[in-house]
Design an enzyme around this catalytic site. Sequence first.
Site, PDB file in Angstrom:
ATOM      1  N   GLN A  84       0.937  -1.300   0.224  1.00 47.85           N
ATOM      2  CA  GLN A  84       0.017  -0.020   0.060  1.00 47.85           C
ATOM      3  C   GLN A  84       1.100   1.286  -0.125  1.00 47.85           C
ATOM      4  OE1 GLN A  84      -3.541   0.236  -0.284  1.00 47.85           O
ATOM      5  NE2 GLN A  84      -2.898  -1.630  -0.891  1.00 47.85           N
ATOM      6  N   GLU A 127      -4.394   5.049   2.280  1.00 49.06           N
ATOM      7  CA  GLU A 127      -4.067   6.554   1.410  1.00 49.06           C
ATOM      8  C   GLU A 127      -3.056   7.157   1.818  1.00 49.06           C
ATOM      9  OE1 GLU A 127      -8.117   7.369   3.272  1.00 49.06           O
ATOM     10  OE2 GLU A 127      -8.689   8.174   1.482  1.00 49.06           O
TER      11      GLU A 127
END
Length: 1334
Positions: free
Chosen positions: A1199, A1266
């Site tokens: 990620q 994120e």
Amino acid sequence: MSSKKEGGDICFFINGKKVTESHADPETTLLSFLRERLRLTGTKYGCGGGGCGACTVMVSRYQPATKTIVHYSANSCLLPLCQLHGAAITTVEGIGSTKTRIHPVQERIAKAHGSQCGFCTPGMVMSMYTLLRNKPQPTMEDITQALAGNLCRCTGYRPIVDGCRTFCQEATCCRASGAANCCLNGDESTDEPEHEEPRLFDKEEFLPLDPTQELIFPPELILMAETGKPQTLTFRGERMSWVSPVSLEELVQLKTSNPKAPLVMGNTHVGPDIKFKGVVHPLIISPTRVLELFEVSQTPQGVWVGAGCSLAEVHSLLEKLVPQFPEEKTELFRALIQQLGNLGSQQIRNVASFGGNIMSAYPNSDLNPVLAAGNCKVSVISNGGRREVPLNQDFFVSFGKTSVKPEEIAVSVFIPFTRKGEFVRAFRQAPRKESSFATVTTGMRVFFPGGSRVVQDVSVYYGGVGPTTVSAAKTCAAIVTRPWDDETLSRAYDVLLDELVLPPSAPGGKVDFRRSLTLSFLFKFNLEVLQKLREMDVIAEELPERMQTQPLPREIQPGLQEFQHVPKDQSNQDPVGRPIMHRSAIVQTTGEAVYCDDLPRTDGELFLALVTSSRAHAKILALDVSEALQLPGVVDVITAKDIPGRKVRTLFGYDEELLAEAEVSCVGHMICAVVADTRTHAKRGAAAVKISYEDLPEPLFTVEDAIEKSSFFEPQRIIERGNVTEAFKTVDQVHEGQIRIGGQEHFYMETQSMLVVPVGEETEFNAYVSTQWPTLTQEVIAETLGIPSNRVTCHVKRMGGAFGGKVTKTAILAGITSVAAWKTNRAVRCVLERGEDMLITGGRHPVLGKYKVGFMNDGRIMAADIQYYANAGNAVDESPLVIEKILLHMDNTYNFPNLRGRAAACRTNMPSNTAFRGFGVPQSLMVVENMMNDVAVVLGRPADQIRELNMYRGPSVTPYKMEFSPENMLRCWEECKLKSDYSARRKAVDQFNLQNRWKKRGMAIIPIKYGIAFAESFLNQAAALVHIYTDGSVLVTHGGTEMGQGIHTKMQQVASRELHIPPAKIYISETSTNTVPNTCPSAASFGTDANGMAVKIACQTLYQRLEPIRKKDPKGSWESWTKAAFFEKISLSAVGYYRGPDLYMDWEKMEGQPYLYFVFGVCCCEVELDGLTGDYRTVRTDIVVDIGRSVNPSVDIGQIEGAFMQGLGLFTLEELKFSPSGLLYTRGPSQYKIPGVCDVPLRFNVYMLSDTHNPHAIYSSKGIGEPAIFLGSSVFYAIKDAAAAARSESGLVGPFSLDSPATPERACLACASPFTQKIPASKPGSFTPWALNI
Ligand SMILES: Cc1cc2nc3c(=O)[nH]c(=O)nc-3n(C[C@H](O)[C@H](O)[C@H](O)COP(=O)(O)OP(=O)(O)OC[C@H]3O[C@@H](n4cnc5c(N)ncnc54)[C@H](O)[C@@H]3O)c2cc1C
Ligand code: FES
Ligand code: FES
């Protein structure tokens, strides 16, 4: 298909099985044949135009002349079925499967964590597989070349490269197999580490590559090629016919009688024209079996190369020839090799023909300028005979046109040898370093006879500066007969500037950049020629080292990934905290993973295609669907009138129509939808719908337009802390600035996809949708159809990427699709084309940030006043929430005592923007960090010092009065400086810059503080449903959706720990609204936190229920306990419900607790920038992130790396371009460049902060989906730093403006070289620019 064979069948093999096709439609591609006819859905459709690589297959052919078999990768989306006669095709299903054995390529990409959403994976696998078939021990250069045409939006490529690297011979470095401390870390010590560092994967586990296990080439095809008598093949489809002749004579006759029929070779030009421009060719001639077009012959003057040879064949031919001749003879060959190496992707070069490239006459063809400068010629034939046509200025007539007559066929191309004293060079600059058409490209040749420096002959051609390849003839005239020296060259630059004038509104834009590139390339040529003249002792002066330009570095080295060990006392069976492979990685690499459009067709299924507005703001006067309804296969047209329930969605008090009825408010606004029996028919039907409009005045496009007209979506927001106005009065200095941050397209590899199936009774529907929020989709379908939610079940197995783009927009599309399913009572599938998806569904909000900052001379910032304007587009969507998140992050890691931020969502006539990973935070922080940079520049101090000085320290409180500790942020900062060796490298960068005039290095170190969870408290809840079956197998369902982020893998780990069973016993099938209802979106990096708790609770409940059984039979097994529990009537099914934290934000009081905790991270990047072209390379990246105790380090590192690369794209590469009337130009991978493997930092190190924990989330972890996206901005600031060094060479100091993305265009212009400074500025307002600056 109503096609008719007129001669011969096509016979080919797919994965070892023979296919005989006598009814091929000339418009059918191999990809649709594989997916729709053979149900081989492993090969994916990502763009349809050769730009993404998702559809890669291997083509093998037998060459009777050499008795060899060639294997090459190709984009099946461009391969016409009619062309496959004699070929053996291998798809991802053909090389390995979970049913038989998986192939080492599949295994290694999976186990190296190179597959997240998996949509790009089969294409990656096939590119790599083909490389290994040709070269079982490739070099890193081979690998990066092979993968250059394969896009991945999730992983950031590093793990894919690392998996593939294990095939390299040189993969002998101590840690090339995915571990930490290594000789490559600059750590020369060879001492064994005290304890084994945890690794992301273990190379020792891998199956060896055994070429004898590969499918053999079908002997039948060899026999056919050796003995079969080739015959003409003719096919007729619905609209087009296809003839494949076998002799040159026949070809000439065909072309004579059908001069307008294109000759399709690689189909890389004709194919995209048919697909994207709607071109229809009644007849296509395919001369791929005409041997004369492939002949190669040598003469004393040079080499004739068959026009039919693929670009890859030309490349290897020239590479073979170069060593056979003296260097001076092969100058042109080498310049061509260089261009061929950078042209398109491997897949394109493998099929695109030499003649096709020349004859397509692209204005920015990479070959034509070099061929023209090198005095090449083309031999053409027609029934009038043969002639030779020089490739010169007269050859290129107009856009896409040459002087070759329509009935003429290019047979071969002559490439001459060069003479002693003759130099040829080629240069190109492209938006992305690889797999990208050039912005400007050039070929240059100069000839100095007899050891002189006086030019006897010179030739300069450019591509990309007009509708054709152009000759700079006047410039050449200014050089010829003169000595090659400064005086001649400086006159030449001036002549060139006058000669190649681009009007300020020239198509393609980038006018100043393109003009400056023409000069820079001539300058680069000058440097190389001087060097050559020096080597030949023609001139005495040494070219100072500082003035030389070397290519940018490019070899990707192994990186480091450091993460925490699991505690020593953790059981071996407990997978939490371990780098477990994504649970679907293997099936993703074998192509067995099922995505929405892989679902088999149901009986009578229809396909839906949308009709969208071509006007930005207009009344719809009439909608004429009559012609569409008459077309073959079209069943119905769905308009707003057909919607039985709610025709609008209401958000924040604003109504958004599902289908526009009376008025459209952006180009791309959905108006109606055509349903037909096939996707082709639906698309043709959609193209036939006629809409008449009356334009409404003054559409608003830019934020400036919106500000002028006060066009905002309410509410606007403000946060203020301290007294900003007063503070400005007391500071030493005040500075004002602004930065514009462009939008970003999600570019999930799988476009929006859905299938809505009426069950057949009581208005019940099953919706299979690629969405992050099944509940919203369910609700919208129910509302739109006017039925209760209990009749709609939404199923999500997995998504091929989402990034925020598959929430609201997907729900609206599913609403429209459900109306079609309801009206026709048939299953309806809607899968957007890449271009439609980009046009319709919006993306990240472009933001204009203006700031005023007050600071002391010692660097302390005392006051900041920031105004954000986000371009929301024509519908409100989630924009008010986006601007809130912008404000909630504007302090980043800095303690500004007086801070005011205001944010507004501008309502414009652009497609509505929506959630995108980071949800406004990247834009917010970009403005703040730009401000920090400006302060540093004004004070003449390093930016890292100003950042550090202003950081939060000790117990801290945000501007909205949320308390937190910045301790881990400061630890990340210190550790990042240490790990990156910041101070020493900073000095080295300064040294490099002193030693290089044209190339500059830059460095930046950027921190982040990112709030996790939803300020809208109800969105933090989650539920899970866990079933144990009596055989002991466990089925987990939860509210999170799998989009590549590995949530199902982590949930499996949680269930495994809580139930004390191995992960293999736990299965997750899908997310569905009938198992876990009323779910929240998988977003805000909160999926694992919320759903993990729910799964944990459900599993704990079950484990406790089993306790009496375990006590009774402590020696029993999990299976015996679960069976016993059933007989003892203990429920083996449990729901886990997690209420989530109660967060809030009071905007009136400007205070709250909108986040549960913060993720901290710091990223240091170094870039090398070519100041003459704006090309750059990220030389090294070091990221340190505090994510608590990771549940799965491989997933979390994935990620971090993936988000970083997406941020790199956002801030340095990806550029949406809109026409002055609001039409998105950039509607596919050819125009919109997401990062490719060529953009991976050459050294990419990720470190997870050690000894940290987080009491607020499951197992002390933190959400990480994120935050890291903003870390990509450190590449931007490193570029800005390098540009500042370049500017200082031109005597420019002080703050300067650089908008985001820092594309090569912007970076080059910012460097302000003597060449960019020569370009006269066009007066703003005196012309209409080609593209809007939104
Ligand atoms: C994704 C992508 C990336 C690309 N990147 C680049 C790039 O970076 N640089 C670059 O220069 N190009 C690039 N191209 C363009 C590519 O090189 C050309 O499309 C290709 O070379 C055309 O060859 P083809 O065999 O595929 O042509 P086709 O599509 O088969 O035919 C093209 C045209 O040429 C004509 N033609 C073909 N052969 C002959 C012949 N022997 N005699 C007469 N006419 C003939 C046909 O009639 C037709 O009009 C790219 C293309 C794609 C799809
Ligand atoms: S689908 Fe073929 S290259 Fe994108
Ligand atoms: S894993 Fe590559 S696109 Fe998702």
